[in-house]
Design an enzyme around this catalytic site. Sequence first.
Site, PDB file in Angstrom:
ATOM      1  N   GLU A  74       0.582   5.422  12.081  1.00  0.00           N
ATOM      2  CA  GLU A  74      -0.874   5.688  13.015  1.00  0.00           C
ATOM      3  C   GLU A  74      -0.848   3.402  13.100  1.00  0.00           C
ATOM      4  O   GLU A  74      -1.284   3.038  13.860  1.00  0.00           O
ATOM      5  CB  GLU A  74      -1.915   5.753  11.834  1.00  0.00           C
ATOM      6  CG  GLU A  74      -3.141   5.043  11.799  1.00  0.00           C
ATOM      7  CD  GLU A  74      -3.663   5.852  12.811  1.00  0.00           C
ATOM      8  OE1 GLU A  74      -3.245   7.059  13.019  1.00  0.00           O
ATOM      9  OE2 GLU A  74      -4.803   6.198  13.204  1.00  0.00           O
ATOM     10  N   ASP A  75       0.108   2.645  12.460  1.00  0.00           N
ATOM     11  CA  ASP A  75      -0.167   1.535  12.327  1.00  0.00           C
ATOM     12  C   ASP A  75       0.733   0.556  13.060  1.00  0.00           C
ATOM     13  O   ASP A  75       1.083  -0.359  12.936  1.00  0.00           O
ATOM     14  CB  ASP A  75      -0.293   0.624  10.847  1.00  0.00           C
ATOM     15  CG  ASP A  75      -1.315   1.553  10.757  1.00  0.00           C
ATOM     16  OD1 ASP A  75      -2.541   1.394  11.392  1.00  0.00           O
ATOM     17  OD2 ASP A  75      -1.649   1.356   8.995  1.00  0.00           O
TER      18      ASP A  75
ATOM     19  N   HIS B 190       3.797   6.925   5.628  1.00  0.00           N
ATOM     20  CA  HIS B 190       3.016   7.722   5.643  1.00  0.00           C
ATOM     21  C   HIS B 190       2.052   6.459   6.570  1.00  0.00           C
ATOM     22  O   HIS B 190       1.368   7.548   7.567  1.00  0.00           O
ATOM     23  CB  HIS B 190       1.517   8.120   4.805  1.00  0.00           C
ATOM     24  CG  HIS B 190       0.952   6.877   4.014  1.00  0.00           C
ATOM     25  ND1 HIS B 190       0.960   6.008   2.936  1.00  0.00           N
ATOM     26  CD2 HIS B 190      -0.505   6.751   4.335  1.00  0.00           C
ATOM     27  CE1 HIS B 190       0.151   5.551   2.801  1.00  0.00           C
ATOM     28  NE2 HIS B 190      -0.531   5.646   3.508  1.00  0.00           N
TER      29      HIS B 190
ATOM     30  N   HIS C 218       0.661  -1.043   0.156  1.00  0.00           N
ATOM     31  CA  HIS C 218      -0.082   0.132  -0.260  1.00  0.00           C
ATOM     32  C   HIS C 218       1.058   1.225   0.350  1.00  0.00           C
ATOM     33  O   HIS C 218       0.605   2.082  -1.048  1.00  0.00           O
ATOM     34  CB  HIS C 218      -0.577  -0.400   1.283  1.00  0.00           C
ATOM     35  CG  HIS C 218      -1.541   1.015   1.429  1.00  0.00           C
ATOM     36  ND1 HIS C 218      -2.403   2.034   0.565  1.00  0.00           N
ATOM     37  CD2 HIS C 218      -1.592   1.965   2.605  1.00  0.00           C
ATOM     38  CE1 HIS C 218      -3.612   3.236   1.365  1.00  0.00           C
ATOM     39  NE2 HIS C 218      -2.154   3.060   1.985  1.00  0.00           N
TER      40      HIS C 218
ATOM     41  N   ASP D 208     -20.720  18.490 -23.166  1.00  0.00           N
ATOM     42  CA  ASP D 208     -19.641  18.211 -22.500  1.00  0.00           C
ATOM     43  C   ASP D 208     -18.717  16.964 -23.129  1.00  0.00           C
ATOM     44  O   ASP D 208     -18.010  16.752 -22.231  1.00  0.00           O
ATOM     45  CB  ASP D 208     -18.874  19.537 -22.444  1.00  0.00           C
ATOM     46  CG  ASP D 208     -19.083  19.223 -21.137  1.00  0.00           C
ATOM     47  OD1 ASP D 208     -20.750  18.883 -21.045  1.00  0.00           O
ATOM     48  OD2 ASP D 208     -19.029  19.589 -19.837  1.00  0.00           O
TER      49      ASP D 208
ATOM     50  N   ASP E  26      -2.908   9.016  -1.593  1.00  0.00           N
ATOM     51  CA  ASP E  26      -3.558   7.250   0.087  1.00  0.00           C
ATOM     52  C   ASP E  26      -4.930   7.006   0.107  1.00  0.00           C
ATOM     53  O   ASP E  26      -5.328   6.184  -0.850  1.00  0.00           O
ATOM     54  CB  ASP E  26      -2.975   7.786   1.572  1.00  0.00           C
ATOM     55  CG  ASP E  26      -3.963   6.873   2.336  1.00  0.00           C
ATOM     56  OD1 ASP E  26      -3.283   6.223   2.376  1.00  0.00           O
ATOM     57  OD2 ASP E  26      -4.130   7.561   3.192  1.00  0.00           O
TER      58      ASP E  26
HETATM   59 MN    MN Z   1      -3.232   4.211   3.938  1.00  0.00          MN
END
Ligand code: MN
Length: 476
Positions: free
Chosen positions: A74-75, A70, A46, A256, A137
């Site tokens: 968090e993880d 990134h 990811h 369009d 992301d």
């Molecule tokens: Mn992510």
Amino acid sequence: MTINDLLAIIKDYNPDEVDIVKKAYEYANEMHKGQYRQSGEPYINHPLNVAHILAEMHADRDTVCAGLLHDVIEDTNATKEDIADIFNKDIANLVDGVTKLAKISFSTKEEQNLANTRKIITGITSDVRIIIIKLADRLHNMRTLEYKNEFKQKENALETMEIFVPLAYYIGAYRIKSELEDLSLRYLKPDMYKQIEERKQKIEIDSSECLAEMLTKIKRMLDDRNIPNEIKVRTKNIYGIYKRLNEGNKICDIHDLLALKIMVDEVENCYKTLYLVHKEYHPINDKFKDYITNPKTNMYSSLHTTVFGPDDRLVQTQIRTFDMDRIASFGLTAYWDINKGEARNVMQKDLKDKYQFFNSLTEMNAMFGDNQQFVSQVKNELFANKVYVYTVSGDIIELPKGSTPIDFAYKIHTDIGNTMVAAVVNNEYVPINYELKNKDRVRIITDELSFGPRGDWLDIAKTSYAKKKIREFNKK
Ligand code: MN
């Protein structure tokens, strides 16, 4: 997609930074070890894909590294300080910003969350690269949404439409915006999506000959005059068509749906090209738009004209320079390519000077002491649908849905708001609380001897800017 694919791209546009990108990958890989995505693949795929999306925009070194890193705060056990020590402070700030942005929520009611949401919202303007990484992301998460359960799919798709599509729009990243819209619609309304997709394909096949004929003819005219050019066929995204159908249009009336995109070297040649196109193909007068002299609030610039093509088919042509086209597709993210090493500074400066989003946020932040009011105003004003109306001189004004002539007047000029006595929309007088609709032509009647804005205008006005000006006037 492997780390070597990523490094190959980096090597191509930023050969000196290959090592640090590799180091960021190795660190992220180590930290996410043992973690897997719902699809069963190792988690590192990811962040690797996110970095890849960023590298394709030719993002700077710190941004690509932050893309790889990134999710580590968090993880995993990694902290902001770790990243600052191992890499640098900028990368740490970017990763931290992206981590916080994930917690943004408009539906919260508790004071603590509201204060937090406010901090996140005002923080995203400190470094626009945070928004760009977050968009990459979200784009990859939406591309791989099939592995989530149906509830999560719909929830993510709604959140994407509510928060990330507007953010992409505000920085002018149209290509990301339109992909996010289509991915969301696919999960929100799968049957509708399929149906539109099929009809669109049919129209594309039906019109291909007509467009090819026009393309060849226009190309020859430009080549004959030595105007450097490139011409492409552009189709509206599925969501764009869906929106038009929802407004009550028939698919054949969407003029369009298919467009010819003509790119030339410089601005003067845009107008020369316009003349040549009009000479060959009859234009529809009220479908002409000059976004070059009059760019959109996110800096989109182009000429749009709808003409009668072969077999009297209506075809929109968009005429712009190569640079405008880059901005049109990539918005602020095109700056990496255009401004190279200076990109970060120019991005931040232009965001402040030219993009309306930044000003509106700053304005609201200064205006609302109360967190609840601030968050709901941001939601209503920046993350809600827009209406586009015309001034008497034909300028296009963008306002949040639900805006009234009062909002329009103050948007044009404070004095016009303060001396307004009546409003005329499409040649008819309307009450002051009239809700403006797309394509309304709005004329404000002013009188210098007016008593100024009435107190009850505060409740009628929708935008915080108008409210602020009314309050200021009544204080005096
Ligand atoms: Mn992510």
